[in-house]
Scaffold this active site. Structure first.
Site, PDB file in Angstrom:
ATOM      1  N   LYS A 286       2.158  -9.880   8.486  1.00 42.53           N
ATOM      2  CA  LYS A 286       2.549  -8.510   8.826  1.00 42.53           C
ATOM      3  C   LYS A 286       1.417  -7.955   9.674  1.00 42.53           C
ATOM      4  CE  LYS A 286       3.483  -3.946   6.815  1.00 42.53           C
ATOM      5  NZ  LYS A 286       3.553  -3.137   5.556  1.00 42.53           N
TER       6      LYS A 286
ATOM      7  N   THR B 173       0.825  -1.211   0.000  1.00 39.48           N
ATOM      8  CA  THR B 173       0.000   0.000   0.000  1.00 39.48           C
ATOM      9  C   THR B 173       0.859   1.263   0.000  1.00 39.48           C
ATOM     10  OG1 THR B 173      -0.253  -0.430   2.372  1.00 39.48           O
ATOM     11  CG2 THR B 173      -2.134  -0.908   0.978  1.00 39.48           C
ATOM     12  N   THR B 174       2.072   1.190   0.568  1.00 38.59           N
ATOM     13  CA  THR B 174       2.991   2.326   0.527  1.00 38.59           C
ATOM     14  C   THR B 174       3.379   2.661  -0.914  1.00 38.59           C
ATOM     15  OG1 THR B 174       3.836   1.789   2.721  1.00 38.59           O
ATOM     16  CG2 THR B 174       5.245   3.157   1.355  1.00 38.59           C
TER      17      THR B 174
ATOM     18  N   ARG C 270      -6.538   0.622   7.382  1.00 35.12           N
ATOM     19  CA  ARG C 270      -6.841   0.763   5.953  1.00 35.12           C
ATOM     20  C   ARG C 270      -8.010  -0.125   5.530  1.00 35.12           C
ATOM     21  NH1 ARG C 270      -3.216   3.427   2.619  1.00 35.12           N
ATOM     22  NH2 ARG C 270      -1.136   3.850   3.445  1.00 35.12           N
TER      23      ARG C 270
ATOM     24  N   TYR D 123     -12.551  -2.255   2.681  1.00 40.17           N
ATOM     25  CA  TYR D 123     -13.804  -1.571   2.377  1.00 40.17           C
ATOM     26  C   TYR D 123     -15.055  -2.429   2.593  1.00 40.17           C
ATOM     27  CZ  TYR D 123     -17.373   1.351   0.280  1.00 40.17           C
ATOM     28  OH  TYR D 123     -18.515   2.080   0.089  1.00 40.17           O
TER      29      TYR D 123
ATOM     30  N   ILE E 215       8.169  -4.942   8.328  1.00 41.85           N
ATOM     31  CA  ILE E 215       8.121  -4.419   6.962  1.00 41.85           C
ATOM     32  C   ILE E 215       7.865  -2.933   7.112  1.00 41.85           C
ATOM     33  CG2 ILE E 215       6.917  -4.433   4.744  1.00 41.85           C
ATOM     34  CD1 ILE E 215       6.409  -7.425   5.173  1.00 41.85           C
TER      35      ILE E 215
ATOM     36  N   TYR F 202      -1.654  -9.847   5.828  1.00 39.37           N
ATOM     37  CA  TYR F 202      -1.388  -8.462   6.212  1.00 39.37           C
ATOM     38  C   TYR F 202      -2.621  -7.922   6.896  1.00 39.37           C
ATOM     39  CZ  TYR F 202      -0.003  -3.509   5.656  1.00 39.37           C
ATOM     40  OH  TYR F 202       0.316  -2.186   5.862  1.00 39.37           O
TER      41      TYR F 202
END
Length: 293
Positions: free
Chosen positions: A167, A49-50, A143, A112, A209, A138
């Site tokens: 993660k 996502t980064t 998010r 979402y 991470i 993850y």
């Protein structure tokens, strides 16, 4: 060698650099990859996502993955992010992305649509059946909108050999400790919160991470190594130097904060794809002041 051994230490969630015309800047990506490997990271993660992955086309994702393999050139392992909220589309993506040289896949819990815990379990069950590569779960409720509980994580870890680690970015230390207490021996658990890495390693995590390691890899990776060797006094001294950087990197959004640092270090041009915007001027000036120190 198990994934827990291979991916111990610091992984870096690579940003995706852009030019002023909003095209992916592969030259800058090459500089960043050299910067983080020279700075001591144990592995790189592309298309997390980064990396602003929701704004990348399928063709751009493929180009970034292939360039990353080429530039890394087997110096460190490469983990590829493959996540989404449409399970069936994600299965197809796993079949079509160039994952042959990937050490593992990092896949964020569906965002979402906020599935139940059973929905999360069935989602990862389908992914595990669709790929020959090990999968890192993850958990990033900030998010995704839905926490993946310790019970769900442990159930997946014990039911599917293909699911090899997580993660954990819930920020819930009690949940993290439950996972660490009950995980299978070879199940990798890494932090997804730069600011919590030191105490989470003290609780038993295998590393992180990181976002911050894009910009400040030497001091960050040294802090992580000291923590993993239980040299917590030395690790705290280094971490204390980084606390303000963590605050600035996440004050508005990620990756605007870390890209501001990287722009000041000459690693990339300070562009993000809408709806993300560069860091505000007031905070960017604080980044400049921090780096001068």
């Amino acid at each position: 060698m198990s994934l827990r051994q291979t991916l111990s230490g610091t992984g870096v969630a690579l940003v995706t650099p852009f030019r002023s015309n909003m095209e992916v800047d592969l030259d800058a990506l090459g500089r960043i990859i050299d910067h983080v490997i020279d700075g001591g990271v144990e592995y790189v993660v592309t298309l997390g996502t980064t990396g602003e992955t929701p704004t990348l086309s399928k063709e751009e994702k493929i180009a970034v993955i292939r360039y990353t393999y080429e530039k890394v050139n087997n110096r460190v392992p490469v983990v590829v992010g493959v996540g989404g909220n449409d399970t069936y589309s994600l299965v197809k993506e796993l079949e079509t992305l160039p994952l042959d040289k990937a050490t593992a896949i990092l896949s964020a819990s569906p965002y979402y649509n906020k599935p139940s815990q059973e929905g999360i379990y069935q989602h990862y069950k389908m992914l595990a059946a669709a790929t020959p590569k090990p999968i890192l779960l993850y958990n990033v409720p900030g998010r995704s909108g839905r926490n993946m509980t310790a019970e769900t994580t442990l159930r997946l870890a014990k039911d599917f050999t293909q699911i090899a680690g997580i993660k954990e970015a819930s920020g819930d230390m009690a949940q993290c400790m439950q996972i660490l207490r009950d995980r299978p021996e070879d199940f990798l658990v890494v932090s997804g919160d730069d600011a919590l890495v030191l105490p989470q390693i003290a609780c038993g995590m295998d590393g992180v991470i990181s976002v911050a390691a894009n910009a400040l890899p030497k001091v960050f990776t040294t802090m992580v190594r000291e923590s993993l060797q239980y040299n917590f006094k030395a690790a705290k001294t280094l971490n204390d130097q980084l606390i303000q950087a963590y605050d600035l990197m996440f004050a508005e959004n990620n990756p605007a904060g870390v890209k501001a640092f990287m722009a000041e270090l000459g690693l990339l041009e300070n562009y993000l794809r809408m709806p993300m915007l560069p860091l505000s001027e007031v905070l960017h000036n604080q980044v400049k002041t921090y780096l001068k120190k």
